[in-house]
Design an enzyme around this catalytic site. Sequence first.
Site, PDB file in Angstrom:
ATOM      1  N   ILE A 154     -53.292   0.098  -5.345  1.00 35.94           N
ATOM      2  CA  ILE A 154     -54.337  -0.935  -5.383  1.00 35.94           C
ATOM      3  C   ILE A 154     -55.682  -0.234  -5.217  1.00 35.94           C
ATOM      4  O   ILE A 154     -55.908   0.462  -4.223  1.00 35.94           O
ATOM      5  CB  ILE A 154     -54.160  -1.975  -4.255  1.00 35.94           C
ATOM      6  CG1 ILE A 154     -52.800  -2.666  -4.364  1.00 35.94           C
ATOM      7  CG2 ILE A 154     -55.303  -2.991  -4.264  1.00 35.94           C
ATOM      8  CD1 ILE A 154     -52.606  -3.497  -5.636  1.00 35.94           C
ATOM      9  N   HIS A 155     -56.570  -0.412  -6.223  1.00 35.26           N
ATOM     10  CA  HIS A 155     -57.855   0.281  -6.114  1.00 35.26           C
ATOM     11  C   HIS A 155     -59.027  -0.486  -6.716  1.00 35.26           C
ATOM     12  O   HIS A 155     -60.174  -0.143  -6.465  1.00 35.26           O
ATOM     13  CB  HIS A 155     -57.768   1.644  -6.809  1.00 35.26           C
ATOM     14  CG  HIS A 155     -57.878   1.561  -8.299  1.00 35.26           C
ATOM     15  ND1 HIS A 155     -56.814   1.216  -9.101  1.00 35.26           N
ATOM     16  CD2 HIS A 155     -58.932   1.747  -9.139  1.00 35.26           C
ATOM     17  CE1 HIS A 155     -57.204   1.206 -10.363  1.00 35.26           C
ATOM     18  NE2 HIS A 155     -58.478   1.520 -10.426  1.00 35.26           N
ATOM     19  N   ARG A 156     -58.776  -1.524  -7.515  1.00 34.70           N
ATOM     20  CA  ARG A 156     -59.877  -2.178  -8.215  1.00 34.70           C
ATOM     21  C   ARG A 156     -60.817  -2.869  -7.231  1.00 34.70           C
ATOM     22  O   ARG A 156     -60.387  -3.531  -6.284  1.00 34.70           O
ATOM     23  CB  ARG A 156     -59.351  -3.187  -9.238  1.00 34.70           C
ATOM     24  CG  ARG A 156     -58.740  -2.511 -10.438  1.00 34.70           C
ATOM     25  CD  ARG A 156     -58.584  -3.445 -11.616  1.00 34.70           C
ATOM     26  NE  ARG A 156     -58.058  -2.716 -12.751  1.00 34.70           N
ATOM     27  CZ  ARG A 156     -58.788  -2.087 -13.653  1.00 34.70           C
ATOM     28  NH1 ARG A 156     -60.108  -2.123 -13.561  1.00 34.70           N
ATOM     29  NH2 ARG A 156     -58.235  -1.437 -14.647  1.00 34.70           N
ATOM     30  N   ARG A 183     -61.262   4.103  -1.364  1.00 35.30           N
ATOM     31  CA  ARG A 183     -61.947   2.832  -1.166  1.00 35.30           C
ATOM     32  C   ARG A 183     -61.029   1.815  -0.501  1.00 35.30           C
ATOM     33  O   ARG A 183     -61.447   1.073   0.395  1.00 35.30           O
ATOM     34  CB  ARG A 183     -62.457   2.279  -2.498  1.00 35.30           C
ATOM     35  CG  ARG A 183     -63.179   0.936  -2.334  1.00 35.30           C
ATOM     36  CD  ARG A 183     -63.906   0.485  -3.592  1.00 35.30           C
ATOM     37  NE  ARG A 183     -63.019   0.355  -4.728  1.00 35.30           N
ATOM     38  CZ  ARG A 183     -63.178   0.994  -5.866  1.00 35.30           C
ATOM     39  NH1 ARG A 183     -64.182   1.841  -6.026  1.00 35.30           N
ATOM     40  NH2 ARG A 183     -62.329   0.830  -6.853  1.00 35.30           N
TER      41      ARG A 183
END
Length: 362
Positions: free
Chosen positions: A208-210, A243
């Site tokens: 998960i990075h968006r 992030r």
Amino acid sequence: MKKIVTIVGARPQFIKAAVLSRIIVEKNEFEEIVVHTGQHFDQNMSEIFFNEMDLPIPKYNLDIHESMHGAMTGKMLEKIEKVLVLENPDAVVVYGDTNSTLAGALAANKMHIQVAHIEAGLRSFNMEMPEEVNRIITDRISNQLFCPTKQALENLKSEGFDHFGIDIVLSGDIMKDAVSYYNQKAEANSTILEQFDLDSDKFVLATIHRQENTDDPIKLKNILKGLDDISEEIKVVMPLHPRTKKRIAEFELSTKVLLIDPVGYFDMLKLLAHCKMVVTDSGGLQKESFFNKKHCIIARDETEWKELVDNGFAKIVGTDAGKMLDAYDHFLKAKSNFEMNLYGDNVGETIYFHLKNKLGLN
């Protein structure tokens, strides 16, 4: 000798560029200069890829990162322009849909240098995604568009690109070549399974990075809840994007998922080859899952890779924890024909041939 400049900046671009760079070196018919913008600067998200994949060491590392989208793109545009003045290439090659992609295409276009966009024509039809804006503008100002799928080609036709005097090529997806070439190397060299005591087919791989997911505390909490629910049935392993790691701490969230540091390409391929299935909001990983014959649960409200959903290889669940668990249960029983050829063959060679012709080297 003719010269191209390749602009890369993010993990998927390193992987795609490795395929074409290897062919360019083997053929030795024109020179390639690699420029790394610095968009991914963590060692495990950047440097390790160049080492593992025998990528040409970038002649220029612009060291641009940790900025807002506008500031980042502006700095890249300024520095790439200076590189292009120094190198005076015959063409610039860009990949995908990042800020590095847009900045490279803009800098070249303003200097009247030919632009080749690899992975052109993809559309999510969600203009709130920075990537959607990047890819649309890049397509419009490029001279060669290499489409990974028939749907991407149709998207360009429906937007009138047939009338723009642009070379449009249905090349297939260059990521397929990368997975085919590097899978055996990954199997032989990666020790990631032993490192985390993972048994083949006994874990789910998640990424998960968006920004739209990580920067929204409710969405991120829901995604983690869905992964936690799946982890009640099977181990879930998530290499943690910097992030995402930062936001989990900032929002004071917790999870039962096994969180690990970002991994290199060989480790990721090993995890893909041996996992049960994949949960991701990444575009590239959806296809890499397919190439490794794994079903994929998409933690977004749309996908650029519509053919994966249409043919039953993936399901879109957004950030709904219940839908995520339902999709997991569905794929436990699903039988899919992963031998379908959705993304072409010998893609790197096809792209090389058309690039060479555009450079007048027929």
